[in-house]
Design a protein around this motif. Structure first.
Motif, short mmCIF file in Angstrom:
data_model
loop_
_atom_site.label_atom_id
_atom_site.label_comp_id
_atom_site.label_asym_id
_atom_site.label_seq_id
_atom_site.Cartn_x
_atom_site.Cartn_y
_atom_site.Cartn_z
N LEU A 42 0.93 -1.07 -0.01
CA LEU A 42 0.14 -0.14 -0.13
C LEU A 42 0.82 1.31 0.05
CD1 LEU A 42 -2.89 1.17 0.18
CD2 LEU A 42 -2.58 0.99 2.73
N ARG A 43 1.90 1.11 0.59
CA ARG A 43 2.91 2.22 0.89
C ARG A 43 3.58 2.51 -0.39
NH1 ARG A 43 4.89 6.22 0.37
NH2 ARG A 43 6.39 7.63 1.48
N ALA A 44 4.05 1.46 -1.23
CA ALA A 44 4.74 1.54 -2.02
C ALA A 44 3.71 2.38 -3.30
CB ALA A 44 5.35 0.40 -2.89
N ALA A 45 2.50 1.94 -3.23
CA ALA A 45 1.48 2.62 -4.28
C ALA A 45 1.50 4.26 -4.19
CB ALA A 45 0.33 1.87 -4.24
N HIS A 46 2.06 4.69 -3.07
CA HIS A 46 1.74 6.20 -2.92
C HIS A 46 2.89 6.97 -3.35
CE1 HIS A 46 -1.84 4.81 -0.66
NE2 HIS A 46 -2.23 6.11 -0.56
N GLY A 47 3.98 6.49 -3.73
CA GLY A 47 5.03 7.36 -3.92
C GLY A 47 6.10 7.69 -2.84
N SER A 48 6.94 8.53 -3.08
CA SER A 48 8.03 8.92 -2.32
C SER A 48 7.52 9.80 -1.16
CB SER A 48 9.24 9.43 -2.77
OG SER A 48 8.99 10.56 -3.43
N HIS A 49 6.34 10.72 -1.57
CA HIS A 49 5.85 11.70 -0.48
C HIS A 49 4.39 11.62 -0.46
CE1 HIS A 49 9.84 13.77 -0.92
NE2 HIS A 49 9.57 13.90 -2.36
N LEU A 50 3.99 11.61 1.01
CA LEU A 50 2.69 11.43 1.19
C LEU A 50 2.03 12.84 1.59
CD1 LEU A 50 3.04 8.38 3.54
CD2 LEU A 50 2.16 8.56 1.45
N THR A 51 2.49 13.72 1.69
CA THR A 51 1.91 15.17 1.94
C THR A 51 0.77 15.67 1.11
OG1 THR A 51 4.13 16.04 2.45
CG2 THR A 51 2.27 17.64 2.21
N LYS A 52 0.51 15.26 -0.24
CA LYS A 52 -0.51 15.66 -1.12
C LYS A 52 -1.61 14.55 -0.61
CE LYS A 52 -2.04 16.05 -5.77
NZ LYS A 52 -1.59 15.95 -7.26
N ALA A 53 -1.36 13.48 -0.18
CA ALA A 53 -2.29 12.11 -0.33
C ALA A 53 -2.80 12.60 1.26
CB ALA A 53 -1.61 10.75 -0.21
N ARG A 54 -2.04 12.85 2.00
CA ARG A 54 -2.54 13.21 3.49
C ARG A 54 -3.65 14.24 3.58
NH1 ARG A 54 0.79 11.38 8.01
NH2 ARG A 54 2.66 10.58 7.30
N GLN A 55 -3.38 15.52 2.50
CA GLN A 55 -4.17 16.46 2.39
C GLN A 55 -5.45 16.09 1.86
OE1 GLN A 55 -3.43 20.05 4.02
NE2 GLN A 55 -5.74 19.55 3.62
N HIS A 56 -5.29 15.34 0.77
CA HIS A 56 -6.55 15.15 0.14
C HIS A 56 -7.35 14.17 0.78
CE1 HIS A 56 -5.21 16.30 -4.18
NE2 HIS A 56 -4.89 17.31 -3.20
N LEU A 57 -6.70 13.12 1.43
CA LEU A 57 -7.63 12.10 2.30
C LEU A 57 -8.43 12.97 3.46
CD1 LEU A 57 -8.77 9.46 2.73
CD2 LEU A 57 -6.89 8.89 4.17
N PHE A 58 -7.64 13.96 4.13
CA PHE A 58 -8.37 14.51 5.05
C PHE A 58 -9.48 15.32 4.30
CE2 PHE A 58 -8.52 18.97 6.98
CZ PHE A 58 -9.04 18.44 8.29
N TRP A 59 -9.27 16.29 3.35
CA TRP A 59 -10.40 17.02 2.85
C TRP A 59 -11.43 15.98 2.41
CZ3 TRP A 59 -6.63 19.82 -1.05
CH2 TRP A 59 -6.13 20.80 -0.20
#
Length: 134
Positions: A42-59
């Motif tokens: 699951l982590r590997a599918a998210h690329g090297s940075h999680l900042t954008k993913a964190r923000q989008h999931l929160f929103w």
């Protein structure tokens, strides 16, 4: 006929504790992805940075739970399946996502009754997102 117990709050967003609690849940979810070997795919599918993913999931979760529509205000309809098509999502990825979210809900103190309801809703959404038979 089974009688459904009325939730103690008007929305899951209120029940979970509002934006602060949703933010804590999302942060723990992505932290667990980094920490737990069981979520490595699951982590590997998210690329090297999680900042954008964190923000989008929160929103997204704020609105999905019945709170402020941060995601749709910025991007319109989520179109979840379309936006996730570039990623292989099979049973393994679905199950890792669900297990990681369940662990995050447990570790952030989501009310057990709400946690059970969310697990069922998350499963429906995650299973619908599958685009690979494996």
């Amino acid at each position: 006929m089974q009688i459904q117990e009325k939730p103690p709050f008007a929305t899951p967003f209120e029940w979970i504790g509002g934006e602060d609690k949703v933010h804590a849940l999302v942060e723990r979810f992505y932290d667990l992805m980094d920490l737990e070997p069981a979520y490595a795919d699951l982590r590997a599918a998210h690329g090297s940075h999680l900042t954008k993913a964190r923000q989008h999931l929160f929103w997204f979760l704020c609105g999905w739970l019945g709170g402020p529509q941060h995601y749709t205000d910025r991007f319109g309809h989520p179109k979840l399946r379309m936006r996730h098509m570039p990623f292989v999502i099979g049973i393994k990825e679905r199950d890792q996502w669900l297990a990681c979210m369940d662990q995050a809900m447990g570790e952030t103190g989501v009310d057990p009754k709400l946690r059970e309801r969310l697990k069922a809703s998350f499963f429906q959404t995650a299973d619908w997102m599958r685009n690979s038979p494996a």
